[in-house]
Write a protein that holds these residues in place. Structure first.
Motif, PDB file in Angstrom:
ATOM      1  N   THR A 101       0.825  -1.207   0.000  1.00  0.00           N
ATOM      2  CA  THR A 101       0.000   0.000   0.000  1.00  0.00           C
ATOM      3  C   THR A 101       0.859   1.256   0.000  1.00  0.00           C
ATOM      4  O   THR A 101       0.451   2.285  -0.546  1.00  0.00           O
ATOM      5  N   LEU A 102       2.038   1.167   0.572  1.00  0.00           N
ATOM      6  CA  LEU A 102       2.970   2.302   0.533  1.00  0.00           C
ATOM      7  C   LEU A 102       3.318   2.651  -0.910  1.00  0.00           C
ATOM      8  O   LEU A 102       3.196   3.812  -1.338  1.00  0.00           O
ATOM      9  N   GLU A 103       3.735   1.653  -1.693  1.00  0.00           N
ATOM     10  CA  GLU A 103       4.143   1.896  -3.070  1.00  0.00           C
ATOM     11  C   GLU A 103       2.962   2.328  -3.939  1.00  0.00           C
ATOM     12  O   GLU A 103       3.077   3.262  -4.740  1.00  0.00           O
ATOM     13  N   CYS A 104       1.810   1.670  -3.770  1.00  0.00           N
ATOM     14  CA  CYS A 104       0.644   2.026  -4.581  1.00  0.00           C
ATOM     15  C   CYS A 104       0.147   3.423  -4.228  1.00  0.00           C
ATOM     16  O   CYS A 104      -0.194   4.212  -5.121  1.00  0.00           O
ATOM     17  N   GLY A 105       0.089   3.716  -2.961  1.00  0.00           N
ATOM     18  CA  GLY A 105      -0.413   5.018  -2.549  1.00  0.00           C
ATOM     19  C   GLY A 105       0.429   6.161  -3.073  1.00  0.00           C
ATOM     20  O   GLY A 105      -0.089   7.203  -3.485  1.00  0.00           O
ATOM     21  N   ARG A 106       1.735   5.969  -3.086  1.00  0.00           N
ATOM     22  CA  ARG A 106       2.617   7.025  -3.567  1.00  0.00           C
ATOM     23  C   ARG A 106       2.612   7.119  -5.089  1.00  0.00           C
ATOM     24  O   ARG A 106       2.569   8.209  -5.655  1.00  0.00           O
ATOM     25  N   SER A 107       2.644   5.982  -5.776  1.00  0.00           N
ATOM     26  CA  SER A 107       2.790   6.011  -7.231  1.00  0.00           C
ATOM     27  C   SER A 107       1.474   6.257  -7.960  1.00  0.00           C
ATOM     28  O   SER A 107       1.458   6.887  -9.022  1.00  0.00           O
ATOM     29  N   ILE A 108       0.339   5.783  -7.420  1.00  0.00           N
ATOM     30  CA  ILE A 108      -0.946   5.913  -8.107  1.00  0.00           C
ATOM     31  C   ILE A 108      -1.656   7.211  -7.732  1.00  0.00           C
ATOM     32  O   ILE A 108      -2.159   7.929  -8.601  1.00  0.00           O
ATOM     33  N   TRP A 109      -1.698   7.518  -6.434  1.00  0.00           N
ATOM     34  CA  TRP A 109      -2.477   8.673  -5.973  1.00  0.00           C
ATOM     35  C   TRP A 109      -1.625   9.831  -5.455  1.00  0.00           C
ATOM     36  O   TRP A 109      -2.143  10.895  -5.157  1.00  0.00           O
ATOM     37  N   GLY A 110      -0.339   9.612  -5.312  1.00  0.00           N
ATOM     38  CA  GLY A 110       0.509  10.679  -4.801  1.00  0.00           C
ATOM     39  C   GLY A 110       0.295  10.984  -3.337  1.00  0.00           C
ATOM     40  O   GLY A 110       0.552  12.106  -2.873  1.00  0.00           O
ATOM     41  N   PHE A 111      -0.153   9.992  -2.564  1.00  0.00           N
ATOM     42  CA  PHE A 111      -0.352  10.193  -1.134  1.00  0.00           C
ATOM     43  C   PHE A 111       0.993  10.128  -0.400  1.00  0.00           C
ATOM     44  O   PHE A 111       1.854   9.296  -0.732  1.00  0.00           O
TER      45      PHE A 111
END
Length: 231
Positions: A101-111
């Motif tokens: 979720t760390l990688e997806c959150g940063r790469s997909i949504w910029g969270f």
């Protein structure tokens, strides 16, 4: 949810280019600026994700209510209240406890996600969460549930804003909450020595009474694709 000095909150999120929403305006504010003495809304949240595309994980959030980009400051008490219907949530800090979720959150949504230990105790009457790095506590929050709210209570749709690597994004969310309880006050915050904890301490969250506390027994969420915005 806490009320905090609007000028101090604006300084915290200045890197995003967004403007703090100010439901309780102070005096002496200029057009396009945060009024002196005004109050903003800062929210602390913790969530146990049980079933979703990103797998099970724990998450903690520090968020501020913001005006949509390009929206002028409202004038008058009535204008401020009407403007609150369109506010979004700027996600300032979003630690999680799983790598995917760390990688997806940063790469997909910029969270602004970062990896942390996030123990939770949701079994008792008081709901508790902590965020720790290498055994050192950054923040602890305890919430006492309040009175049951009618079915459908909550915010079914909200625009979430984030800023990562100098890019500000908007992600529309659709939320379906159930078993919602709310009360005035009801939260205790203990801050450690993380940089975000120092920001929250400067906002007074270590000594302030919560404006309100909400617990949600079950929450379904849908995240739309993120869109870049130019504040």
């Amino acid at each position: 949810m806490f009320t905090v000095p609007a000028a101090a909150a604006q300084a915290v999120i200045a890197y995003s280019g967004l403007e703090i929403a100010e439901p309780l305006a102070g005096r002496g504010g200029r057009s396009g600026s945060v009024g002196r003495g005004g109050r903003a809304i800062c929210s602390l949240a913790f969530v146990r994700y049980a079933d979703g595309d990103l797998g099970p994980y724990h998450e903690f959030a520090v968020a501020f209510l913001v005006r949509p980009p390009g929206t002028p400051p409202p004038s008058g008490r009535g204008g401020r209240l009407r403007a609150m219907r369109d506010v979004g949530a700027f996600i300032h800090w979003l630690p999680v406890n799983q790598e995917f979720t760390l990688e997806c959150g940063r790469s997909i949504w910029g969270f602004p996600k970062e990896l942390a230990d996030i123990p939770m105790d949701l079994a008792g009457r008081v709901k508790r969460c902590a965020v720790r790095f290498g055994g050192r506590t950054a923040v602890e929050v305890a919430v006492r549930p309040g009175a049951p709210m009618p079915g459908g209570a909550g915010a079914p749709k909200v625009d979430a804003y984030s800023c990562l690597d100098g890019v500000t994004r908007r992600t529309p969310w659709t939320l379906t909450p159930s078993d919602v309880r709310m009360r005035p006050g009801g939260a205790k915050v203990v801050l450690g020595d993380h940089p975000v904890a120092e920001e929250l301490r400067a906002l007074g969250l270590d000594r302030a009474r919560a404006l309100s506390s909400t617990t949600v027994g079950h929450l379904s969420m849908t995240f739309d694709p993120a869109e870049e915005v130019r504040p």
